[in-house]
Design a protein around this motif. Structure first.
Motif, PDB file in Angstrom:
ATOM      1  N   ASP A 148       0.828  -1.213   0.000  1.00 41.11           N
ATOM      2  CA  ASP A 148       0.000   0.000   0.000  1.00 41.11           C
ATOM      3  C   ASP A 148       0.861   1.261   0.000  1.00 41.11           C
ATOM      4  O   ASP A 148       0.422   2.329   0.402  1.00 41.11           O
ATOM      5  CB  ASP A 148      -0.955  -0.003   1.198  1.00 41.11           C
ATOM      6  CG  ASP A 148      -0.204  -0.102   2.528  1.00 41.11           C
ATOM      7  OD1 ASP A 148       1.028  -0.331   2.501  1.00 41.11           O
ATOM      8  OD2 ASP A 148      -0.845   0.043   3.574  1.00 41.11           O
ATOM      9  N   LEU A 149       2.095   1.119  -0.467  1.00 39.73           N
ATOM     10  CA  LEU A 149       2.977   2.283  -0.537  1.00 39.73           C
ATOM     11  C   LEU A 149       3.413   2.511  -1.978  1.00 39.73           C
ATOM     12  O   LEU A 149       3.746   1.556  -2.692  1.00 39.73           O
ATOM     13  CB  LEU A 149       4.224   2.048   0.321  1.00 39.73           C
ATOM     14  CG  LEU A 149       3.994   2.066   1.828  1.00 39.73           C
ATOM     15  CD1 LEU A 149       5.214   1.531   2.544  1.00 39.73           C
ATOM     16  CD2 LEU A 149       3.687   3.487   2.291  1.00 39.73           C
ATOM     17  N   SER A 150       3.436   3.762  -2.380  1.00 37.17           N
ATOM     18  CA  SER A 150       3.895   4.079  -3.729  1.00 37.17           C
ATOM     19  C   SER A 150       5.374   4.443  -3.671  1.00 37.17           C
ATOM     20  O   SER A 150       5.893   4.786  -2.602  1.00 37.17           O
ATOM     21  CB  SER A 150       3.099   5.242  -4.286  1.00 37.17           C
ATOM     22  OG  SER A 150       3.525   6.438  -3.668  1.00 37.17           O
ATOM     23  N   ASP A 153       5.857   7.754  -2.125  1.00 35.32           N
ATOM     24  CA  ASP A 153       5.761   7.715  -0.663  1.00 35.32           C
ATOM     25  C   ASP A 153       7.141   7.483  -0.068  1.00 35.32           C
ATOM     26  O   ASP A 153       7.546   8.163   0.883  1.00 35.32           O
ATOM     27  CB  ASP A 153       4.839   6.571  -0.218  1.00 35.32           C
ATOM     28  CG  ASP A 153       3.362   6.917  -0.336  1.00 35.32           C
ATOM     29  OD1 ASP A 153       3.027   8.117  -0.217  1.00 35.32           O
ATOM     30  OD2 ASP A 153       2.546   6.003  -0.543  1.00 35.32           O
TER      31      ASP A 153
END
Lengths: 188, 188
Positions: A148-150, A153
DNA sequence: ACCTGAACACCGTTCAAGT
DNA sequence: ACCTGAACACCGTTCAAGT
């Protein structure tokens, strides 16, 4: 892409001289080094500086482009040698080190990851984003990084770690410690 | 402590007027608001501003002292209502929010936690450090926070989270997410 | 086509003169 | 004791004149 016409000989000399001097000046006085002073030290009228580099950011970026590209290459070298998760962690560490040790680089990298979606992507933004994207997807595929991290990020969080470390001692002796805390939180 | 002699009436008026105007100006233009402009808007000579507040930091601190003290009180209120670990997490969240929403506050808090051991402790530094110290030792006693972290580490890390969130959108919609990552890493 | 450098607007800081 | 505001030094940016 339009073919870039070669610069006139004197223009090219000035351009290169400005870059040299700018790199020195930023290293010495930080990102707010006097532009007028840079022009003078390069033996050039201030108008010439503005002709080549319309904004401070443009000059900062041009002065550090090589170093940034080296960071991009470094990502690939690490990816070959280490498992994805470790490669990412080590690269983030080196990014933080560069952010702190090369004065002016932190703000440059910061601007590259601010949410100015309309702003045309800067060269250094593109390079750094490309590098982290490769590392991130490898680590996520491997299963050692939350999904759930780009990539962006991670660039922002690294910038935050660099900022925190800089507060600690102005050099970066705490980068490892602070980054380790972040890495804990990044695990799935 | 030496007893502070009361200010002359006009001096006191100027002092208060300067603080009001400064708070507005910093809110409007950020921490680099023009000092000359602040003096003018307060109907005061620029020398008067310098007499009361010899540095920009001094003015910034005076303008925000109440807000900072409110943050200090908030720590105690949270400590009463929540288990130590949660109280700490929530307080760090509110600290980040204030850092981003109140322009100029981030740099003020940042200076308060830089390693200038020789520098006399600023009021706001003392307040914030006191607050976080109470929360940290409660959480460590409870066993929900690693013991190899100092209160100042947490202030610096929160500053880093605020910086990262600010890069994301300039407001702070990502604070919760980024802070959650940090909180994961803070567990023993 | 490119460069120069004076000119302009702006800012922080100090300090002699004034009350 | 405190205030005022001119004076100074410095900086970024523009643009008419020069080559």
């Amino acid at each position: 892409m339009a073919q870039v016409r070669p610069m006139r000989a004197d223009a090219r000399r000035n351009y290169e001289r400005l870059l040299e001097v700018a790199a020195e000046a930023f290293a010495e006085h930080g990102e707010n080094a006097s532009l007028d002073d840079i022009a003078k030290r390069a033996g050039v009228g201030s108008g010439t500086l503005y002709r080549h580099f319309p904004t401070r950011q443009a000059l900062l970026e041009a002065a550090y482009v090589e170093r940034i590209e080296a960071l991009g290459d470094r990502a690939d070298a690490l990816a070959e040698r280490l498992p994805p998760g470790e490669a990412l962690a080590e690269w983030l560490y080196e990014l933080c080190v560069a952010s702190i040790q090369v004065r002016g680089m932190k703000s440059l990298l910061g601007k590259a990851v601010t949410d100015g979606t309309s702003v045309p992507l800067t060269t250094c933004g593109a390079v750094v984003k490309g590098a982290v994207t490769r590392l991130v997807s490898a680590a996520q595929t491997e299963g050692t990084l939350r999904t759930d991290l780009s990539p962006v990020d991670l660039l922002r969080l690294a910038h935050g770690v660099a900022t925190a470390s800089e507060l600690a001692d102005g050099e970066g002796r705490e980068i490892r410690r602070y980054l380790a805390l972040l890495t804990e939180g990044l695990r799935p």
